[in-house]
Design an enzyme around this catalytic site. Structure first.
Site, mmCIF file in Angstrom:
data_model
loop_
_atom_site.group_PDB
_atom_site.id
_atom_site.type_symbol
_atom_site.label_atom_id
_atom_site.label_comp_id
_atom_site.label_asym_id
_atom_site.label_seq_id
_atom_site.Cartn_x
_atom_site.Cartn_y
_atom_site.Cartn_z
ATOM 1 N N GLY A 1 0.844 -1.203 0.000
ATOM 2 C CA GLY A 1 0.000 0.000 0.000
ATOM 3 C C GLY A 1 0.873 1.245 0.000
ATOM 4 N N HIS A 2 1.860 1.276 0.904
ATOM 5 C CA HIS A 2 2.798 2.395 0.926
ATOM 6 C C HIS A 2 3.573 2.452 -0.407
ATOM 7 C CE1 HIS A 2 2.851 1.108 5.347
ATOM 8 N NE2 HIS A 2 2.403 2.349 5.423
ATOM 9 N N ASP B 1 -7.033 5.476 4.504
ATOM 10 C CA ASP B 1 -7.367 6.362 5.618
ATOM 11 C C ASP B 1 -8.185 7.522 5.057
ATOM 12 O OD1 ASP B 1 -5.536 5.306 8.001
ATOM 13 O OD2 ASP B 1 -4.425 5.140 6.138
ATOM 14 N N GLY C 1 -2.919 7.451 1.039
ATOM 15 C CA GLY C 1 -3.776 6.339 0.622
ATOM 16 C C GLY C 1 -5.228 6.596 0.994
#
Ligand code: AMP
Length: 295
Positions: free
Chosen positions: A30-31, A144, A141
């Site tokens: 994801g990061h 959040d 992302g």
């Protein structure tokens, strides 16, 4: 690639269009999807790794947060980062620091109710990163979603000359949204953890079948959580830009969930673009995340 600890060192090493990817480390796909997007669009990609104590209400959660800078540096470099900034807590919060940032309204519901002070910590640390690193673009992302609304609003209200960009939620092959916290889940917790995404995806299917009732969408998620033993904190529909809870669908909104699985608190969401009837379910990995196998 450079690894530095201060804003000045990072600014000295940067040139051209500067993109920033703020993280708390223990990186996963994801990061890394944000790092890759940043590297595609910017001359210099700066990744910050800082477990920000002011956004944790619970000291046990802060202590248990996974950390491995060496691993993060290797992964960030592989995904195209030019600079990793890993500041100390003392550097970020020198004694005597008194200024905090509160984004009124946007952070009040959902996470704001269950994690009082959380968004003050987030907005303050991100404002410091914007001021200290002076990025042209910054990448967050949609995992959040409320945080994204807080930061977009903060950057606009304080006239930070930065374009706030967002990337899709990256999920495990079984749907579970990637989170550094997933490494703390026990083997028996996996079904309960997966119920957040399976509930949201079931609600997305209901939407696609024509359901336009927020209450029914919320109920679909709650039913799934309950059947697998996850303990819900909230399930809500909120405006994507303002994070205000909504009782009916209009424009773009997210259907968000927070739940506890054992001692681990998880969040997830889908974005519903009601104008075009499109649901953003995020993307899925083809194989289990590097979180479990190492880089
Ligand atoms: P964190 O390290 O949890 O503070 O996250 C740093 C950034 O990565 C934030 O902008 C998050 O929204 C984003 N992020 C975390 N998990 C995911 C995910 N599964 N998919 C996409 N972005 C994510």
């Amino acid at each position: 690639m450079k690894v530095v600890t201060t804003f000045e060192q990072a600014r000295d090493a940067a040139s051209g269009t500067v993109g920033l990817v703020p993280t708390m480390g223990f990186l996963h796909e994801g990061h890394l999807s944000l790092v890759e997007a940043c590297a595609d669009e910017c001359d210099t990609t700066v990744v910050t790794v800082f477990v920000n104590p002011t956004q944790f209400g619970d000291p046990a959660d802060l202590d248990a947060y996974p950390r491995d800078l060496e691993r993060d540096v290797a992964l960030a470099e592989r995904s195209g980062a030019d600079i990793v900034v890993a500041p100390t807590v003392e550097y970020m919060y020198p004694s005597g620091a008194r200024t905090t940032i509160e984004v009124a309204g946007v952070g009040d519901a959902m996470e704001g109710v269950h994690r009082p002070g959380h968004f003050r910590g987030v907005a303050t640390v991100v404002a410091k990163l914007f001021a200290g690193l002076r990025p042209d673009r910054a990448y967050f992302g949609r995992k959040d979603a409320q945080q994204l609304a807080v930061i977009t609003t903060m950057a606009r209200d304080l006239s930070f000359p930065v374009a706030v960009e967002s990337g899709p939620i990256v999920r495990e092959p079984d749907g579970l949204a990637l989170s550094s916290r997933n490494v703390r889940l026990g083997s028996g917790d996996r079904r309960a953890a997966r119920s957040l995404s399976s509930g949201l995806l079931a609600a997305a299917d209901r939407y696609d079948e024509g359901c336009r009732s927020t209450a029914e969408l919320v109920e679909t998620v709650i039913a799934e959580l309950g059947s697998e033993g996850a303990v819900p904190e909230y399930v809500a529909v909120a405006d994507a830009a303002t994070a205000e809870p909504m009782g009916r669908l209009a424009g773009s909104q997210f259907l968000a969930v927070a739940a506890r699985v054992g001692s681990v608190r998880l969040i997830d969401n889908i974005t519903i673009h009601n104008d075009t009837a499109v649901v953003d379910r995020g993307t899925r990995l083809e194989a289990p995340s590097i979180l479990y196998g190492g880089p």
